[in-house]
Design a protein around this motif. Structure first.
Motif, mmCIF file in Angstrom:
data_model
loop_
_atom_site.group_PDB
_atom_site.id
_atom_site.type_symbol
_atom_site.label_atom_id
_atom_site.label_comp_id
_atom_site.label_asym_id
_atom_site.label_seq_id
_atom_site.Cartn_x
_atom_site.Cartn_y
_atom_site.Cartn_z
ATOM 1 N N ARG A 262 4.875 -7.592 -0.916
ATOM 2 C CA ARG A 262 4.478 -6.222 -1.264
ATOM 3 C C ARG A 262 3.171 -6.186 -2.059
ATOM 4 O O ARG A 262 3.173 -6.049 -3.280
ATOM 5 C CB ARG A 262 5.584 -5.493 -2.061
ATOM 6 C CG ARG A 262 7.007 -5.646 -1.551
ATOM 7 C CD ARG A 262 7.183 -5.150 -0.120
ATOM 8 N NE ARG A 262 6.683 -3.822 0.038
ATOM 9 C CZ ARG A 262 5.767 -3.466 0.967
ATOM 10 N NH1 ARG A 262 5.261 -4.360 1.817
ATOM 11 N NH2 ARG A 262 5.363 -2.244 1.060
ATOM 12 N N ASN B 136 -1.386 3.354 13.106
ATOM 13 C CA ASN B 136 -0.068 2.881 13.474
ATOM 14 C C ASN B 136 0.775 4.138 13.684
ATOM 15 O O ASN B 136 0.797 4.983 12.788
ATOM 16 C CB ASN B 136 0.487 2.039 12.315
ATOM 17 C CG ASN B 136 1.947 1.701 12.474
ATOM 18 O OD1 ASN B 136 2.485 1.755 13.569
ATOM 19 N ND2 ASN B 136 2.583 1.347 11.365
ATOM 20 N N THR C 55 -4.014 -3.854 2.758
ATOM 21 C CA THR C 55 -2.715 -4.463 2.522
ATOM 22 C C THR C 55 -2.733 -5.966 2.795
ATOM 23 O O THR C 55 -3.555 -6.443 3.577
ATOM 24 C CB THR C 55 -1.636 -3.800 3.412
ATOM 25 O OG1 THR C 55 -0.371 -4.392 3.113
ATOM 26 C CG2 THR C 55 -1.921 -4.007 4.892
ATOM 27 N N ASP D 189 -6.917 4.541 5.408
ATOM 28 C CA ASP D 189 -5.898 3.488 5.358
ATOM 29 C C ASP D 189 -6.259 2.448 6.419
ATOM 30 O O ASP D 189 -6.042 2.649 7.612
ATOM 31 C CB ASP D 189 -4.524 4.115 5.631
ATOM 32 C CG ASP D 189 -3.394 3.095 5.585
ATOM 33 O OD1 ASP D 189 -3.665 1.881 5.541
ATOM 34 O OD2 ASP D 189 -2.216 3.534 5.614
ATOM 35 N N SER E 13 0.148 -7.162 3.836
ATOM 36 C CA SER E 13 1.363 -7.247 4.655
ATOM 37 C C SER E 13 1.090 -7.619 6.106
ATOM 38 O O SER E 13 1.993 -8.059 6.804
ATOM 39 C CB SER E 13 2.096 -5.907 4.643
ATOM 40 O OG SER E 13 2.490 -5.559 3.345
ATOM 41 N N LYS E 14 -0.121 -7.396 6.575
ATOM 42 C CA LYS E 14 -0.375 -7.554 8.001
ATOM 43 C C LYS E 14 -1.052 -8.890 8.274
ATOM 44 O O LYS E 14 -0.384 -9.890 8.413
ATOM 45 C CB LYS E 14 -1.162 -6.336 8.514
ATOM 46 C CG LYS E 14 -0.438 -5.010 8.241
ATOM 47 C CD LYS E 14 0.806 -4.824 9.089
ATOM 48 C CE LYS E 14 1.856 -3.883 8.508
ATOM 49 N NZ LYS E 14 1.435 -2.533 8.204
ATOM 50 N N SER F 210 0.830 -1.208 0.000
ATOM 51 C CA SER F 210 0.000 0.000 0.000
ATOM 52 C C SER F 210 0.862 1.255 0.000
ATOM 53 O O SER F 210 0.408 2.319 -0.398
ATOM 54 C CB SER F 210 -1.050 0.000 1.113
ATOM 55 O OG SER F 210 -0.547 -0.468 2.309
ATOM 56 N N ASP F 211 2.130 1.147 0.396
ATOM 57 C CA ASP F 211 3.054 2.287 0.286
ATOM 58 C C ASP F 211 3.066 2.842 -1.141
ATOM 59 O O ASP F 211 3.073 4.059 -1.348
ATOM 60 C CB ASP F 211 4.497 1.857 0.607
ATOM 61 C CG ASP F 211 4.704 1.618 2.090
ATOM 62 O OD1 ASP F 211 3.846 2.032 2.894
ATOM 63 O OD2 ASP F 211 5.729 1.010 2.442
ATOM 64 N N TYR G 298 -5.054 -2.436 9.160
ATOM 65 C CA TYR G 298 -5.268 -3.395 10.272
ATOM 66 C C TYR G 298 -6.740 -3.758 10.451
ATOM 67 O O TYR G 298 -7.119 -4.302 11.490
ATOM 68 C CB TYR G 298 -4.705 -2.796 11.571
ATOM 69 C CG TYR G 298 -3.233 -2.480 11.463
ATOM 70 C CD1 TYR G 298 -2.285 -3.464 11.677
ATOM 71 C CD2 TYR G 298 -2.799 -1.197 11.115
ATOM 72 C CE1 TYR G 298 -0.927 -3.192 11.541
ATOM 73 C CE2 TYR G 298 -1.451 -0.914 10.981
ATOM 74 C CZ TYR G 298 -0.520 -1.922 11.196
ATOM 75 O OH TYR G 298 0.818 -1.639 11.062
#
Ligand SMILES: *Cc1c(COP(=O)(O)O)cnc(C)c1O
Length: 372
Positions: free
Chosen positions: A233, A165, A222, A192, A224-225, A93-94, A195
């Protein structure tokens, strides 16, 4: 001796004003085994099906991936009841945070976020040539009134990490809607929800219905979590059609690789694995919060997979002392001084072994006054 000043390529000045993002530490010099509790990764790792899909992709490494991440967008669409045409996938998501800033901010514009908001936001805002603006938080939580008070005609983008975060706190959906209602129609609200899967409160929503009903809201997610695929990624955004169109013009044409697409599809379809990760987190987040608070360490109430811990100012028991003490015992936490929180450390919920270990170590630290 004169030093000749030859001209050289100069980055735009706003680029050099960026403080580079410093990732959480992953190891301790001299220790072979550490518990990395610094990057909010999943202690359960990815679904075995995702690992298998990743391996199977090895046969296709010479070929370009399908450029629109179609299979992944369709899998996400099935899972959440969304139109795949309104999803854009990114290299994490970056990637999408940076693209959104580039697409919607011009020099002179302002990008707004809350005091302890995710540090990627000011980086992306500055890189777009715009000005980052922050609004004070109340009890480590984004404050809708404070955010709205900072809105000017130049505010083109508002980033809200919900849950946030590094604080772990969240805004109920009623507050998110109040924030949106107070924004001008030409200001984009970026929710965003990295989480979201971890949140078990019934007044929380990631924001999909707000995206569906408005032209100026997007939601970021994302892999990623909770999906345990940080290394691959993968992020995605659910957005109104004109925003999807704009993002698709500027994103890298193959911004998500084939292994990520295949593993992402397998991960999102393994609903049981996600449920196990939620159950693990719910149990240990509560346990860690209660056990750690008993030592006199401040614990910010969290709905994510991490806790923000506040250490006393007492000599020998500061966050810096704790970081040193815990590292020596093989527990790596996240220092958050860059967020303006020098007296805190962020702790990711880990495996049972890591959780029991960190509680024992924190107990020893507070008892010993930091003397190891
Ligand atoms: C971890 C995190 C992300 C996810 O970043 P990726 O690039 O997808 O790994 C996004 N936003 C917040 C607030 C996060 O903490």
């Amino acid at each position: 001796m004169s030093v000749s000043k030859r001209p050289r390529p100069e980055p735009r000045p706003e680029i050099m004003a960026i403080a580079p993002y410093v990732p959480g530490k992953s190891g301790v010099a001299g220790l072979a085994k550490v518990h990395k509790l610094s990057s909010n990764e999943s202690p359960l790792g990815p679904s075995p099906n995702a690992i298998e899909a990743f391996r199977a992709n090895a046969a296709a490494l010479a070929s370009y991936p399908e450029g629109s991440s179609r299979l992944l967008r369709e899998a996400i669409g099935r899972r959440f009841g969304l139109e795949p045409e309104r999803i854009v996938c990114g290299n994490g998501s970056d990637d999408l945070i940076v693209l959104l800033a580039h697409v919607f901010l011009s020099p002179g514009d302002e990008g707004l976020y809350s005091q302890y908001g995710f540090l990627e936001y000011p980086i992306a805002i500055r890189a777009a040539g715009a000005t980052p603006v922050t609004a004070k938080e109340t009890r480590d939580t984004a404050d809708v009134d404070a955010l709205l008070a900072k809105v000017t005609p130049r505010t083109k983008l508002v980033f809200l990490a919900n849950p946030n975060n590094p604080t772990g706190t969240y805004l109920p959906f009623s507050e998110v809607k109040r924030l949106h209602a107070g924004l001008p129609a030409d200001t984009l609200l970026v929710l965003d929800a990295a989480y979201a899967e971890y949140v078990t409160r019934n007044d929380y929503a990631a924001g999909m219905e707000l995206v569906s009903a408005n032209e100026n809201v997007v939601m970021l997610r994302t892999f990623s979590k909770i999906y345990g695929l940080a290394n691959l990624r993968i992020g995605w955004v659910y957005a109104p059609e004109p925003i999807v169109d704009a993002l698709n013009r500027v994103r890298g044409p193959f911004n998500v690789n084939g292994a990520a697409i295949a593993a992402g599809v397998a991960a999102i379809e393994d609903v049981g694995h996600v449920a196990a990760a939620v159950a693990h987190n719910t149990r240990w987040l509560l346990w860690l919060s209660e056990e750690i608070a008993r030592f006199g360490i401040g614990v910010t109430p969290s709905v994510g997979n991490f806790l923000l811990l506040q250490f006393p100012a007492t000599a020998g028991r500061t966050a810096k002392d704790a970081d040193r003490f815990l590292s020596a015992r093989g527990f790596v936490l996240r220092a958050v001084g860059a967020y303006g929180l020098p007296d805190r450390l962020r702790l990711t919920v880990g495996t049972e072994e890591a959780n029991r270990g960190i509680v024992a170590a924190l107990g020893d630290f507070m008892a010993a006054g930091g003397k190891s």
